[in-house]
Design a protein around this motif. Structure first.
Motif, PDB file in Angstrom:
ATOM      1  N   GLU A 117      72.567 107.681  60.727  1.00 13.48           N
ATOM      2  CA  GLU A 117      73.419 107.117  60.327  1.00 13.48           C
ATOM      3  C   GLU A 117      73.875 105.900  60.862  1.00 13.48           C
ATOM      4  N   ARG A 118      73.133 105.539  61.493  1.00 16.09           N
ATOM      5  CA  ARG A 118      72.951 104.044  62.424  1.00 16.09           C
ATOM      6  C   ARG A 118      72.012 103.159  61.295  1.00 16.09           C
ATOM      7  N   VAL A 119      71.714 104.087  61.218  1.00 20.67           N
ATOM      8  CA  VAL A 119      70.144 103.180  59.491  1.00 20.67           C
ATOM      9  C   VAL A 119      71.468 103.306  58.123  1.00 20.67           C
ATOM     10  N   ARG A 120      72.080 103.853  57.824  1.00 27.52           N
ATOM     11  CA  ARG A 120      73.240 103.737  56.903  1.00 27.52           C
ATOM     12  C   ARG A 120      74.534 103.130  57.233  1.00 27.52           C
ATOM     13  N   GLU A 121      75.063 102.682  58.320  1.00 24.23           N
ATOM     14  CA  GLU A 121      76.025 101.241  59.058  1.00 24.23           C
ATOM     15  C   GLU A 121      75.400 100.302  59.080  1.00 24.23           C
ATOM     16  N   ALA A 122      73.977 100.269  59.341  1.00 25.44           N
ATOM     17  CA  ALA A 122      73.081  98.938  58.720  1.00 25.44           C
ATOM     18  C   ALA A 122      72.944  97.666  57.891  1.00 25.44           C
ATOM     19  N   LEU A 123      72.748  99.007  57.195  1.00 21.21           N
ATOM     20  CA  LEU A 123      72.364  98.566  55.733  1.00 21.21           C
ATOM     21  C   LEU A 123      73.755  98.590  55.192  1.00 21.21           C
ATOM     22  N   ALA A 124      74.892  99.013  55.115  1.00 19.48           N
ATOM     23  CA  ALA A 124      75.271  98.890  55.162  1.00 19.48           C
ATOM     24  C   ALA A 124      75.887  97.098  55.033  1.00 19.48           C
ATOM     25  N   SER A 125      76.044  96.543  56.391  1.00 13.66           N
ATOM     26  CA  SER A 125      76.817  95.637  57.074  1.00 13.66           C
ATOM     27  C   SER A 125      76.314  94.852  56.803  1.00 13.66           C
ATOM     28  N   GLY A 126      74.420  95.024  55.835  1.00 13.55           N
ATOM     29  CA  GLY A 126      73.546  93.849  55.693  1.00 13.55           C
ATOM     30  C   GLY A 126      72.908  93.174  56.933  1.00 13.55           C
ATOM     31  N   ALA A 127      72.901  94.234  57.830  1.00 17.35           N
ATOM     32  CA  ALA A 127      72.232  93.647  59.709  1.00 17.35           C
ATOM     33  C   ALA A 127      70.775  94.142  59.706  1.00 17.35           C
ATOM     34  N   LEU A 128      69.758  94.037  58.129  1.00 17.26           N
ATOM     35  CA  LEU A 128      69.188  94.910  58.373  1.00 17.26           C
ATOM     36  C   LEU A 128      68.733  93.176  57.636  1.00 17.26           C
ATOM     37  N   SER A 129      66.771  93.017  57.378  1.00 19.98           N
ATOM     38  CA  SER A 129      66.157  91.985  56.877  1.00 19.98           C
ATOM     39  C   SER A 129      65.369  92.834  55.937  1.00 19.98           C
ATOM     40  N   VAL A 130      65.238  92.290  54.804  1.00 21.13           N
ATOM     41  CA  VAL A 130      63.746  92.513  53.526  1.00 21.13           C
ATOM     42  C   VAL A 130      62.265  92.778  54.271  1.00 21.13           C
ATOM     43  N   VAL A 131      61.625  93.626  53.816  1.00 23.03           N
ATOM     44  CA  VAL A 131      60.174  93.598  54.877  1.00 23.03           C
ATOM     45  C   VAL A 131      59.492  93.660  53.436  1.00 23.03           C
ATOM     46  N   GLU A 132      58.364  93.929  53.223  1.00 26.11           N
ATOM     47  CA  GLU A 132      57.077  93.425  52.065  1.00 26.11           C
ATOM     48  C   GLU A 132      56.480  94.880  52.269  1.00 26.11           C
ATOM     49  N   VAL A 133      56.070  95.560  51.527  1.00 31.60           N
ATOM     50  CA  VAL A 133      55.143  96.850  52.167  1.00 31.60           C
ATOM     51  C   VAL A 133      54.268  97.026  50.693  1.00 31.60           C
ATOM     52  N   ASP A 134      54.712  96.307  50.067  1.00 35.25           N
ATOM     53  CA  ASP A 134      53.753  96.726  48.253  1.00 35.25           C
ATOM     54  C   ASP A 134      51.779  96.180  49.764  1.00 35.25           C
TER      55      ASP A 134
END
Length: 283
Positions: free
Chosen positions: A44-61
């Motif tokens: 749920e914390r991840v879901r909330e952080a993702l919805a709020s725009g608090a997370l940064s994109v990371v390159e995983v390729d």
């Protein structure tokens, strides 16, 4: 929602795959996807952080994909849970779930190499739906309570050495707990995205040839029943993994079909849970 762990063994970082197809790092939310994360409301914390725009994109390729859950406390397996698989092995359809344990250290990433044990002549494949426990399940009153205790689902390859399993001992453990014998992932898919766990197609191919093509609707004991049943005999804790059985099409049930040898590749898929692929090499 899809949770992943990316990086070399022992140095994986947690990420979430969003609907836009991009991966977002979870360093501001958690350092690991494990039992403690699941038990503390981490999803749920991840879901909330993702919805709020608090997370940064990371390159995983190009980066290694680890198992989506770190250090499961236990891996509980269900044998003969599809009628067609029981029939192909000559076993009676069980009246109660057939339960055995697998060494948790067998869990590796979905694209990692799998080691054929020394002395093995009968290393076999098994595509399975894996259930990851999200909160403690202890003496559940009914299968209806099980859903609230499931964090999500993943693909599991319950690799087995049949000679070790069936000919060396009355116990199955020797043929189930060999090093690297449980590729898991690529994702931990939350129940809202995975949908009905009894409506998922499973498929496995060896060197491009389809060997298993089944559906979880054909389980003898469904997912919720299994979680309830197991909770009567053991405490299921956050991060524990349940391998729920495999449909027909394993080498054991296909006379004349060769078991796995060095250089063979196995590709597995389950609807909405992704794809995994392993190359088998000699230990």
């Amino acid at each position: 929602m899809k949770l992943m762990r990316i990086g070399e063994p022992g140095a994986e970082i947690p990420v979430v795959l969003a609907e836009d197809g991009r991966a977002y790092g979870l360093s501001g939310v958690t350092e690991e996807i494990d039992g403690a994360f699941l038990a503390s409301g981490g999803i749920e914390r991840v879901r909330e952080a993702l919805a709020s725009g608090a997370l940064s994109v990371v390159e995983v390729d190009g980066l290694r994909v680890g198992a989506p859950v770190a250090r499961p406390g236990k891996v509980v397996c269900i044998g003969l849970n599809y009628r067609d698989h029981a029939a192909e092995t000559g076993a009676a359809v069980p009246e109660r779930p057939v339960v055995f344990m697998k060494d948790p250290s067998t869990v590796v990433g979905p694209y990692d190499q799998v080691l054929i044990p020394r002395g093995s002549t009968k290393t076999d494949w098994e595509v399975e739906l894996a259930v990851v426990i999200g909160c403690e399940a202890r003496y559940l009153d009914s299968p209806a309570e099980a859903a609230a205790h499931i964090a999500g689902y993943a693909i599991s390859n319950d690799v087995s050495e049949r000679e070790f399993q069936l000919e060396y001992s009355a116990q199955w453990d020797l043929g189930k707990s060999c090093e690297s014998f449980n590729p898991l992932g690529p994702w931990l898919v939350t129940p809202d995205e995975a949908g009905d766990p009894q409506a998922l197609g499973l498929q496995l191919a060896v060197n491009g040839e389809v060997r298993q093509d089944g559906d979880t609707k054909n389980m003898i004991f469904d997912v919720h029943h299994l979680v309830w049943y197991l909770s009567q005999y053991m405490v299921l804790r956050p991060g524990d993994v349940i391998n729920t059985g495999t449909p027909a099409g394993v080498a054991l049930g296909l006379p004349g079909t060769p078991y796995l040898r060095e250089g063979d590749t196995v590709e597995l898929s389950i609807d909405r849970l992704g794809v995994q692929r392993q190359t088998f090499v000699n230990a």
